[in-house]
Design a protein around this motif. Structure first.
Motif, PDB file in Angstrom:
ATOM      1  N   VAL A  21       0.898  -1.044  -0.005  1.00  0.00           N
ATOM      2  CA  VAL A  21      -0.048   0.150  -0.052  1.00  0.00           C
ATOM      3  C   VAL A  21       0.946   1.111  -0.180  1.00  0.00           C
ATOM      4  N   ALA A  22       0.764   1.960  -0.828  1.00  0.00           N
ATOM      5  CA  ALA A  22       1.408   3.423  -0.955  1.00  0.00           C
ATOM      6  C   ALA A  22       0.705   4.326  -0.316  1.00  0.00           C
ATOM      7  N   HIS A  23       1.385   5.251   0.173  1.00  0.00           N
ATOM      8  CA  HIS A  23       1.077   6.647   1.339  1.00  0.00           C
ATOM      9  C   HIS A  23       1.489   7.610   0.444  1.00  0.00           C
ATOM     10  N   ASP A  24       2.350   7.813  -0.367  1.00  0.00           N
ATOM     11  CA  ASP A  24       2.399   8.894  -1.206  1.00  0.00           C
ATOM     12  C   ASP A  24       3.095   8.629  -2.690  1.00  0.00           C
ATOM     13  N   ALA A  25       3.248   9.644  -3.447  1.00  0.00           N
ATOM     14  CA  ALA A  25       3.739   9.336  -4.843  1.00  0.00           C
ATOM     15  C   ALA A  25       5.128   8.657  -4.724  1.00  0.00           C
ATOM     16  N   ALA A  40      -1.721  -0.629  -4.220  1.00  0.00           N
ATOM     17  CA  ALA A  40      -2.902  -0.133  -3.455  1.00  0.00           C
ATOM     18  C   ALA A  40      -2.496   1.226  -2.977  1.00  0.00           C
ATOM     19  N   ILE A  41      -3.792   2.008  -2.675  1.00  0.00           N
ATOM     20  CA  ILE A  41      -3.610   3.052  -2.110  1.00  0.00           C
ATOM     21  C   ILE A  41      -4.887   2.954  -0.736  1.00  0.00           C
ATOM     22  N   GLY A  42      -4.198   3.377   0.403  1.00  0.00           N
ATOM     23  CA  GLY A  42      -5.099   3.193   1.577  1.00  0.00           C
ATOM     24  C   GLY A  42      -5.411   4.436   2.241  1.00  0.00           C
ATOM     25  N   GLY A  43      -6.477   4.706   2.602  1.00  0.00           N
ATOM     26  CA  GLY A  43      -6.631   5.923   3.728  1.00  0.00           C
ATOM     27  C   GLY A  43      -5.699   5.897   4.746  1.00  0.00           C
ATOM     28  N   PHE A  44      -5.440   4.810   5.467  1.00  0.00           N
ATOM     29  CA  PHE A  44      -4.655   5.020   6.537  1.00  0.00           C
ATOM     30  C   PHE A  44      -3.339   5.768   6.398  1.00  0.00           C
ATOM     31  N   GLY A  45      -2.421   5.278   5.328  1.00  0.00           N
ATOM     32  CA  GLY A  45      -1.494   5.761   5.117  1.00  0.00           C
ATOM     33  C   GLY A  45      -1.283   7.410   4.576  1.00  0.00           C
ATOM     34  N   ILE A  46      -2.461   7.411   3.791  1.00  0.00           N
ATOM     35  CA  ILE A  46      -2.279   8.725   3.203  1.00  0.00           C
ATOM     36  C   ILE A  46      -2.726   9.950   4.402  1.00  0.00           C
ATOM     37  N   ILE A  47      -3.928   9.553   5.080  1.00  0.00           N
ATOM     38  CA  ILE A  47      -3.931  10.523   6.198  1.00  0.00           C
ATOM     39  C   ILE A  47      -3.161  10.689   7.397  1.00  0.00           C
ATOM     40  N   GLY A  48      -2.320   9.673   7.566  1.00  0.00           N
ATOM     41  CA  GLY A  48      -1.288   9.811   8.420  1.00  0.00           C
ATOM     42  C   GLY A  48      -0.211  10.492   8.052  1.00  0.00           C
ATOM     43  N   VAL A  68      -4.622  10.793  -3.676  1.00  0.00           N
ATOM     44  CA  VAL A  68      -4.859   9.779  -4.965  1.00  0.00           C
ATOM     45  C   VAL A  68      -4.244  10.168  -6.300  1.00  0.00           C
ATOM     46  N   ARG A  69      -4.804  11.457  -6.742  1.00  0.00           N
ATOM     47  CA  ARG A  69      -4.477  12.016  -7.863  1.00  0.00           C
ATOM     48  C   ARG A  69      -2.890  12.190  -8.235  1.00  0.00           C
ATOM     49  N   ASP A  70      -2.194  12.710  -6.837  1.00  0.00           N
ATOM     50  CA  ASP A  70      -0.871  12.734  -7.066  1.00  0.00           C
ATOM     51  C   ASP A  70       0.039  11.385  -7.022  1.00  0.00           C
ATOM     52  N   ILE A  71      -0.622  10.494  -6.635  1.00  0.00           N
ATOM     53  CA  ILE A  71       0.007   9.219  -6.724  1.00  0.00           C
ATOM     54  C   ILE A  71      -0.361   8.522  -8.167  1.00  0.00           C
ATOM     55  N   ALA A  73      -0.786  10.237 -10.607  1.00  0.00           N
ATOM     56  CA  ALA A  73       0.174  10.881 -11.934  1.00  0.00           C
ATOM     57  C   ALA A  73       1.747  10.407 -11.902  1.00  0.00           C
ATOM     58  N   ALA A  74       2.081   9.667 -10.600  1.00  0.00           N
ATOM     59  CA  ALA A  74       3.514   9.712 -10.548  1.00  0.00           C
ATOM     60  C   ALA A  74       4.025   8.196 -10.680  1.00  0.00           C
ATOM     61  N   THR A  75       2.811   7.356 -11.170  1.00  0.00           N
ATOM     62  CA  THR A  75       3.313   5.791 -11.156  1.00  0.00           C
ATOM     63  C   THR A  75       2.539   5.456 -12.600  1.00  0.00           C
ATOM     64  N   GLY A  76       3.251   4.370 -13.077  1.00  0.00           N
ATOM     65  CA  GLY A  76       2.732   3.767 -14.462  1.00  0.00           C
ATOM     66  C   GLY A  76       2.095   2.437 -13.859  1.00  0.00           C
ATOM     67  N   LEU A  77       2.051   1.852 -12.626  1.00  0.00           N
ATOM     68  CA  LEU A  77       1.334   0.877 -12.064  1.00  0.00           C
ATOM     69  C   LEU A  77      -0.239   0.861 -11.925  1.00  0.00           C
ATOM     70  N   PRO A  78      -1.046  -0.173 -12.397  1.00  0.00           N
ATOM     71  CA  PRO A  78      -2.381  -0.140 -11.890  1.00  0.00           C
ATOM     72  C   PRO A  78      -2.669   0.043 -10.521  1.00  0.00           C
ATOM     73  N   LEU A  79      -3.563   0.642 -10.092  1.00  0.00           N
ATOM     74  CA  LEU A  79      -4.016   1.018  -8.783  1.00  0.00           C
ATOM     75  C   LEU A  79      -5.175   0.639  -8.178  1.00  0.00           C
ATOM     76  N   ILE A  80      -5.299  -0.072  -7.268  1.00  0.00           N
ATOM     77  CA  ILE A  80      -6.431  -0.268  -6.299  1.00  0.00           C
ATOM     78  C   ILE A  80      -6.796   0.556  -5.034  1.00  0.00           C
ATOM     79  N   VAL A  81      -7.734   1.277  -5.198  1.00  0.00           N
ATOM     80  CA  VAL A  81      -8.042   2.646  -4.356  1.00  0.00           C
ATOM     81  C   VAL A  81      -8.970   2.151  -3.332  1.00  0.00           C
ATOM     82  N   ASP A  82      -8.699   2.596  -2.133  1.00  0.00           N
ATOM     83  CA  ASP A  82      -9.775   2.506  -0.747  1.00  0.00           C
ATOM     84  C   ASP A  82     -10.589   3.734  -1.043  1.00  0.00           C
ATOM     85  N   GLY A  83     -12.042   3.402  -1.136  1.00  0.00           N
ATOM     86  CA  GLY A  83     -12.996   4.558  -1.400  1.00  0.00           C
ATOM     87  C   GLY A  83     -13.839   4.756  -0.211  1.00  0.00           C
ATOM     88  N   ASP A  84     -13.186   4.119   1.040  1.00  0.00           N
ATOM     89  CA  ASP A  84     -14.151   4.033   2.265  1.00  0.00           C
ATOM     90  C   ASP A  84     -15.542   3.841   2.008  1.00  0.00           C
TER      91      ASP A  84
END
Length: 285
Positions: A21-25, A40-48, A68-71, A73-84
Motif C-alpha cells: 500500500v502506497a501512502h504517497d507518490a 494499492a492506496i489506502g486511507g490509513f497511510g494517506i491520512i497519517g 490519490v491524484r498525486d500518486i 500521476a506519479a506511477t505507471g502501475l495499475p492502482l486499487i484504491v480505498d474508497g472508504d
C-alpha cells in the motif's frame, strides 16, 4: 501515469496478487521500481502521512482524492484504491467512483461502515450500516461506471460487529449486487480465513496487517486458503517510522545511526525522475 488494467488481467498474471500500500507518490514509485505488478492506496497511510491524524474519518474526500491524484500521476502501475464508504450516500458513491475512474484506477474498494469510518484493525469501536444501505451503494457504483471492467470490490467490516456469519451473508448479498471481488475485513484466525475462502468463488482480499487482528501468513498459505489478493497496508509505514525513530535518536546524539548500506543520493533523485526533467531543461531552457 497509472495504467488501467482490469483486475482479472492482473490476477491472470499473478495469483495471489501482492499489493504493497502506497501512502504517497514516492512510495508508489518505489513499489513500481521493486517490480510489483500493481499497488494499492489506502486511507490509513494517506491520512497519517499528509496530516499526522489517525484513520477515523477525519479527512474529507477532497483531501484524500487529491492525494490519490498525486500518486496516480506519479506511477505507471495499475492502482486499487480505498474508497472508504463512498463519502456519503449513493450520490457521493457515484461521484467517488467517477472521480477515480477519470484518474484511470483499476479497482475501487467500498466498505459498509457507518460514517465516520474507522481503521479496520485499530482497537476502537465501529458500526456497520444496514445491509440494504450497503447493497444500494454497491449497486449505484456498478451502474455508474463508464468502464465496465473497472472492478468494484465490496468490503465488509461486519466480522467485528455482527460476527463472521453476518459478514459472510453480507458478502454474498454484495456480490449479488454486482461486486466483482470481496474483502471480509479482520478475520481473527486461520480457521476463519479458511471458512471465508470456502464460502465464495469471486476473488477474495486479505489484509496482511502486521500487528493487526488477522494472522499474517505467507502468500502461498493465503492462496491455499482461497485468497487471490494480499494487501500489505502498513508494511512500508511501519518500517519507515521505525527507521526514522532510530535515525533521529542517533542524530539527536550527534551521530548517524548504522542502518546498513544506504541508497546513493543519485538513487533518490532517480526515483524523482531528475534526469528526465533535466533533459527537458537542457532541450528547451
Amino acid at each position: 501515469m497509472t495504467c488501467f488494467t482490469p483486475l482479472a488481467d492482473l490476477l491472470a498474471r499473478e495469483k495471489p496478487l501482492l499489493l504493497p500500500v502506497a501512502h504517497d507518490a514516492l512510495s508508489a514509485r518505489m513499489i513500481e521500481r521493486a517490480g510489483f505488478a500493481a499497488a494499492a492506496i489506502g486511507g490509513f497511510g494517506i491520512i497519517g502521512c499528509r496530516t499526522g491524524l489517525p484513520d477515523l474519518g477525519l479527512a474529507s474526500f477532497g483531501e484524500i482524492s487529491t492525494a490519490v491524484r498525486d500518486i496516480a500521476a506519479a506511477t505507471g502501475l495499475p492502482l486499487i484504491v480505498d474508497g472508504d464508504d463512498g463519502y456519503g450516500d449513493v450520490k457521493n458513491v457515484v461521484r467517488t467512483l467517477r472521480t477515480y475512474e477519470e484518474m484511470g484506477i483499476s479497482a475501487l474498494v467500498l466498505e459498509d461502515q457507518v460514517s465516520p469510518k474507522k481503521c479496520g484493525h485499530a482497537a476502537v469501536t465501529r458500526e456497520v450500516v444496514p445491509v440494504t444501505v450497503a447493497e444500494k451503494k454497491i449497486a449505484a457504483a456498478v451502474a455508474a461506471r463508464r468502464r465496465p471492467d473497472l472492478a468494484i470490490i465490496a468490503r465488509t467490516d461486519a466480522r467485528l460487529v455482527e460476527g463472521l456469519d453476518a459478514a459472510i451473508d453480507r458478502g454474498h448479498r454484495y456480490i449479488a449486487q454486482g461486486a466483482d471481488a470481496l474483502f471480509v475485513e479482520a478475520p481473527t484466525s486461520v480457521e476463519e480465513l479458511e471458512r471465508i475462502g470456502r464460502s465464495f468463488t469471486v476473488p477474495l482480499i486479505v489484509n496482511a496487517a502486521e500487528g493487526g487482528r488477522t494472522p499474517v501468513l505467507t502468500p502461498e498459505q493465503y492462496r491455499e486458503l482461497g485468497f487471490s489478493i494480499i494487501l500489505y497496508p502498513a508494511t512500508l509505514l511501519l518500517r519507515m517510522v521505525g527507521l526514522f525513530e532510530r535515525t533521529l535518536a542517533a542524530l539527536r546524539r550527534g551521530e548517524f545511526a548504522d542502518e546498513g548500506p544506504l541508497p546513493a543520493f543519485q538513487t533518490l533523485t532517480s526515483i524523482m525522475d531528475m534526469d528526465a526533467w533535466m533533459e527537458i531543461d537542457r532541450r528547451h531552457a
